[in-house]
Design an enzyme around this catalytic site. Structure first.
Site, PDB file in Angstrom:
ATOM      1  N   GLU A 124       0.866  -1.190   0.000  1.00  0.00           N
ATOM      2  CA  GLU A 124       0.000   0.000   0.000  1.00  0.00           C
ATOM      3  C   GLU A 124       0.899   1.236   0.000  1.00  0.00           C
ATOM      4  OE1 GLU A 124      -3.194   0.151   3.055  1.00  0.00           O
ATOM      5  OE2 GLU A 124      -2.121   1.907   3.772  1.00  0.00           O
TER       6      GLU A 124
ATOM      7  N   TYR B  48      -6.518   6.843   0.617  1.00  0.00           N
ATOM      8  CA  TYR B  48      -7.236   8.108   0.389  1.00  0.00           C
ATOM      9  C   TYR B  48      -7.162   8.944   1.662  1.00  0.00           C
ATOM     10  CZ  TYR B  48     -10.315  11.516  -1.489  1.00  0.00           C
ATOM     11  OH  TYR B  48     -10.795  12.700  -1.988  1.00  0.00           O
TER      12      TYR B  48
ATOM     13  N   GLY C 127     -13.465   5.437   6.600  1.00  0.00           N
ATOM     14  CA  GLY C 127     -12.503   6.531   6.794  1.00  0.00           C
ATOM     15  C   GLY C 127     -12.476   6.948   8.250  1.00  0.00           C
ATOM     16  N   ASP C 128     -11.379   7.556   8.615  1.00  0.00           N
ATOM     17  CA  ASP C 128     -11.233   7.999  10.007  1.00  0.00           C
ATOM     18  C   ASP C 128     -11.970   9.310  10.233  1.00  0.00           C
ATOM     19  OD1 ASP C 128      -9.804   6.000  11.327  1.00  0.00           O
ATOM     20  OD2 ASP C 128      -8.013   6.551  10.187  1.00  0.00           O
TER      21      ASP C 128
ATOM     22  N   ALA D  23     -19.180   1.961   6.196  1.00  0.00           N
ATOM     23  CA  ALA D  23     -18.724   1.297   4.966  1.00  0.00           C
ATOM     24  C   ALA D  23     -19.852   0.475   4.353  1.00  0.00           C
ATOM     25  CB  ALA D  23     -17.518   0.411   5.265  1.00  0.00           C
TER      26      ALA D  23
ATOM     27  N   TYR E 151     -10.418  -6.093  11.436  1.00  0.00           N
ATOM     28  CA  TYR E 151      -9.568  -5.712  12.575  1.00  0.00           C
ATOM     29  C   TYR E 151      -9.356  -6.891  13.522  1.00  0.00           C
ATOM     30  CZ  TYR E 151     -10.812  -1.222  10.660  1.00  0.00           C
ATOM     31  OH  TYR E 151     -10.983  -0.169   9.794  1.00  0.00           O
TER      32      TYR E 151
ATOM     33  N   HIS F 181     -12.040  -3.113  15.931  1.00  0.00           N
ATOM     34  CA  HIS F 181     -12.051  -1.688  15.598  1.00  0.00           C
ATOM     35  C   HIS F 181     -12.246  -0.898  16.889  1.00  0.00           C
ATOM     36  CE1 HIS F 181     -13.835   2.160  14.129  1.00  0.00           C
ATOM     37  NE2 HIS F 181     -12.803   2.039  13.304  1.00  0.00           N
TER      38      HIS F 181
ATOM     39  N   LYS G  22     -20.822  -6.613   5.808  1.00  0.00           N
ATOM     40  CA  LYS G  22     -20.117  -6.051   4.649  1.00  0.00           C
ATOM     41  C   LYS G  22     -19.957  -7.124   3.558  1.00  0.00           C
ATOM     42  CE  LYS G  22     -16.605  -3.858   7.151  1.00  0.00           C
ATOM     43  NZ  LYS G  22     -15.515  -2.897   7.394  1.00  0.00           N
TER      44      LYS G  22
ATOM     45  N   GLN H  94      -6.188  -4.768   9.405  1.00  0.00           N
ATOM     46  CA  GLN H  94      -5.338  -3.765  10.039  1.00  0.00           C
ATOM     47  C   GLN H  94      -3.999  -4.438  10.359  1.00  0.00           C
ATOM     48  OE1 GLN H  94      -4.105  -0.994  10.459  1.00  0.00           O
ATOM     49  NE2 GLN H  94      -5.925  -0.002  11.323  1.00  0.00           N
TER      50      GLN H  94
HETATM   51  C1  LIG Z   1      -6.646  -2.116   5.267  1.00  0.00           C
HETATM   52  C2  LIG Z   1      -7.054  -0.735   5.732  1.00  0.00           C
HETATM   53  C3  LIG Z   1      -6.902   0.351   4.869  1.00  0.00           C
HETATM   54  C4  LIG Z   1      -7.309   1.642   5.296  1.00  0.00           C
HETATM   55  N1  LIG Z   1      -7.139   2.704   4.420  1.00  0.00           N
HETATM   56  C5  LIG Z   1      -7.610   3.929   4.774  1.00  0.00           C
HETATM   57  C6  LIG Z   1      -7.538   5.043   3.869  1.00  0.00           C
HETATM   58  O1  LIG Z   1      -7.017   4.934   2.751  1.00  0.00           O
HETATM   59  N2  LIG Z   1      -8.047   6.230   4.271  1.00  0.00           N
HETATM   60  C7  LIG Z   1      -8.630   6.399   5.507  1.00  0.00           C
HETATM   61  O2  LIG Z   1      -9.095   7.507   5.823  1.00  0.00           O
HETATM   62  N3  LIG Z   1      -8.700   5.372   6.384  1.00  0.00           N
HETATM   63  C8  LIG Z   1      -8.199   4.144   6.059  1.00  0.00           C
HETATM   64  N4  LIG Z   1      -8.285   3.100   6.946  1.00  0.00           N
HETATM   65  C9  LIG Z   1      -8.813   3.349   8.291  1.00  0.00           C
HETATM   66  C10 LIG Z   1     -10.336   3.172   8.380  1.00  0.00           C
HETATM   67  O3  LIG Z   1     -10.974   4.118   7.556  1.00  0.00           O
HETATM   68  C11 LIG Z   1     -10.722   3.373   9.842  1.00  0.00           C
HETATM   69  O4  LIG Z   1     -10.267   2.290  10.616  1.00  0.00           O
HETATM   70  C12 LIG Z   1     -12.194   3.689  10.098  1.00  0.00           C
HETATM   71  O5  LIG Z   1     -12.277   4.150  11.451  1.00  0.00           O
HETATM   72  C13 LIG Z   1     -13.139   2.513   9.958  1.00  0.00           C
HETATM   73  O6  LIG Z   1     -13.303   2.166   8.665  1.00  0.00           O
HETATM   74  P1  LIG Z   1     -14.141   0.837   8.269  1.00  0.00           P
HETATM   75  O7  LIG Z   1     -14.302   0.825   6.808  1.00  0.00           O
HETATM   76  O8  LIG Z   1     -13.564  -0.342   8.932  1.00  0.00           O
HETATM   77  O9  LIG Z   1     -15.554   1.235   8.961  1.00  0.00           O
HETATM   78  P2  LIG Z   1     -16.890   0.449   9.181  1.00  0.00           P
HETATM   79  O10 LIG Z   1     -16.861  -0.915   8.610  1.00  0.00           O
HETATM   80  O11 LIG Z   1     -17.996   1.356   8.752  1.00  0.00           O
HETATM   81  O12 LIG Z   1     -16.907   0.289  10.781  1.00  0.00           O
HETATM   82  C14 LIG Z   1     -16.779   1.418  11.635  1.00  0.00           C
HETATM   83  C15 LIG Z   1     -17.283   1.056  13.034  1.00  0.00           C
HETATM   84  O13 LIG Z   1     -18.715   0.960  13.031  1.00  0.00           O
HETATM   85  C16 LIG Z   1     -19.175  -0.380  13.273  1.00  0.00           C
HETATM   86  N5  LIG Z   1     -20.137  -0.614  12.186  1.00  0.00           N
HETATM   87  C17 LIG Z   1     -19.885  -1.004  10.918  1.00  0.00           C
HETATM   88  N6  LIG Z   1     -21.003  -0.973  10.168  1.00  0.00           N
HETATM   89  C18 LIG Z   1     -21.988  -0.541  10.967  1.00  0.00           C
HETATM   90  C19 LIG Z   1     -23.374  -0.268  10.770  1.00  0.00           C
HETATM   91  N7  LIG Z   1     -23.937  -0.453   9.562  1.00  0.00           N
HETATM   92  N8  LIG Z   1     -24.089   0.197  11.819  1.00  0.00           N
HETATM   93  C20 LIG Z   1     -23.514   0.400  13.033  1.00  0.00           C
HETATM   94  N9  LIG Z   1     -22.191   0.151  13.290  1.00  0.00           N
HETATM   95  C21 LIG Z   1     -21.439  -0.306  12.256  1.00  0.00           C
HETATM   96  C22 LIG Z   1     -17.945  -1.274  13.202  1.00  0.00           C
HETATM   97  O14 LIG Z   1     -18.025  -2.342  14.148  1.00  0.00           O
HETATM   98  C23 LIG Z   1     -16.816  -0.304  13.554  1.00  0.00           C
HETATM   99  O15 LIG Z   1     -16.652  -0.179  14.945  1.00  0.00           O
HETATM  100  C24 LIG Z   1      -7.868   1.827   6.583  1.00  0.00           C
HETATM  101  C25 LIG Z   1      -7.989   0.711   7.442  1.00  0.00           C
HETATM  102  C26 LIG Z   1      -7.594  -0.560   7.039  1.00  0.00           C
HETATM  103  C27 LIG Z   1      -7.727  -1.729   7.979  1.00  0.00           C
END
Ligand SMILES: Cc1cc2nc3c(=O)[nH]c(=O)nc-3n(C[C@H](O)[C@H](O)[C@H](O)COP(=O)(O)OP(=O)(O)OC[C@H]3O[C@@H](n4cnc5c(N)ncnc54)[C@H](O)[C@@H]3O)c2cc1C
Length: 317
Positions: free
Chosen positions: A18, A50, A125-126, A144, A179, A183, A199, A210
């Site tokens: 990456e 991103y 995203g964070d 997501a 994770y 997470h 998902k 992660q």
């Molecule tokens: C391989 C990898 C690459 C990454 N690349 C980037 C990047 O390029 N840019 C960036 O900004 N960040 C990046 N991140 C960080 C990531 O965006 C963060 O960890 C973010 O906080 C969570 O993203 P996620 O897609 O896992 O979120 P989600 O899957 O949406 O989960 C977020 C939280 O909400 C909970 N949850 C999920 N879906 C739901 C729902 N429908 N309703 C209620 N709760 C829910 C989950 O348990 C989790 O605690 C990356 C992380 C990893 C592991």
């Protein structure tokens, strides 16, 4: 080609990595200089992160502070296209919910499709730096899961503003994040896995984890996923340590543990050159263990530095 096709065609464990887009003002050569040393290990695809906007405060002449929006590392879409064109390898742009409304997301996906990019890693995203919780854009996605839904709709020819289904659909292969150490916002691993399963049910094709430094955590995670009925490939994400400061920075930022043995070895190093050797050796041993476990692909977080990832790759691929 899709990431999953690469997995299906692979005769041995794949090497992928990456990269971060260059800082604003740098050029593509900076990035290619970083990628060049890794190409001899034949990555079938390269991920490009991103980075959403940040807010900074600037003091004006009248003494008042002005809130300014800035994006330090723009260009993910263009960089993916440039890499595909220059190296003839597939790219996986990371696509996030944060900072996008649905229409902007649709337009970004249309651009990616027209550029011949077949993959996306779909993420929430964070939070914005210095904010304690994630706030979706008005008209944007909160998780997501919602973004996956939009990509899957487009894969089925359904766009936002039309009831009609178009023949010219996209065909993205969808990756998502997982994770092994949970997470940070999830109340427990089981709850987190429930959303991970969602998902996959919505249409994600594979998971990238992660970073972790203890293979047992990955193995436990994979076993739990399989028990929950999550059967897609789970790609381990690895990061060779390179500085002493990462001992606190990585757990702080990514909410992960660094095992005692590794932390003590790093603490005993006299400088970061020695830390890099410890980090590389640890990553090599982790990689060997994961290859024995049968992972289809090892994915390295280069975080803007290819030297240590190259040393790991030289020992394994
Ligand atoms: C391989 C990898 C690459 C990454 N690349 C980037 C990047 O390029 N840019 C960036 O900004 N960040 C990046 N991140 C960080 C990531 O965006 C963060 O960890 C973010 O906080 C969570 O993203 P996620 O897609 O896992 O979120 P989600 O899957 O949406 O989960 C977020 C939280 O909400 C909970 N949850 C999920 N879906 C739901 C729902 N429908 N309703 C209620 N709760 C829910 C989950 O348990 C989790 O605690 C990356 C992380 C990893 C592991």
């Amino acid at each position: 080609m899709k990431v999953t096709e690469h997995f299906n065609n692979a005769q041995k464990t794949l090497f992928t990595f990456e990269i971060l887009p260059p800082l604003k003002g740098e050029n593509m050569r900076t990035l290619f200089d970083h990628i060049d040393p890794l190409m001899e290990f034949k990555p079938p695809f390269i991920d490009v992160t991103y980075h959403r906007e940040e807010y900074v405060y600037k003091q004006r002449e009248n003494g008042l502070l002005e809130k300014i929006t800035t994006r330090k590392r723009p260009g993910t879409v263009g960089i993916c296209a440039a890499i595909q064109n220059y190296y003839k390898v597939d790219t996986v742009p990371h696509l996030i919910c944060g900072g996008f409304n649905r229409e902007e997301t649709e337009n970004a996906l249309i651009d990616l499709h027209f550029l011949g990019i077949d993959n996306v890693l779909v993420l929430r995203g964070d939070c914005v730096k210095n904010e304690s919780r994630f706030t979706p854009e008005p008209g944007g996605h909160a998780y997501a899961t919602e973004l996956i839904d939009q990509v899957v709709n487009m894969n089925n020819g359904r766009y936002l503003d039309d009831e009609q289904t178009f023949k010219n659909s996209t065909d993205f292969c969808i990756g998502v994040a997982g994770y092994p150490e949970k997470h940070s916002e999830a109340p427990n691993l089981k709850a987190d896995l429930r959303w991970l399963k969602k998902k996959i049910e919505l249409g994600a094709d594979y998971i990238v984890t992660q970073m972790f430094f203890d293979n047992q955590k990955y193995i436990n995670f994979v076993n739990l996923c399989r028990e929950e009925g999550i059967n897609v490939p789970i790609i381990p994400g690895l990061k060779p340590l390179t500085t002493k400061s990462q001992l606190s920075a990585l757990p702080n930022f990514f909410h992960i543990d660094i095992p005692c043995e590794l932390a003590e070895a790093v603490e005993a190093c006299k400088d970061n050159k020695e830390v890099t050797q410890v980090g590389v050796e640890w990553a090599i041993q982790q990689s060997k263990g994961l290859m024995e476990f049968g992972v289809p692909c090892l994915h390295y977080y280069s975080m803007g530095r290819s030297g240590s990832v190259r040393q790991v790759a030289e020992a394994l691929f």
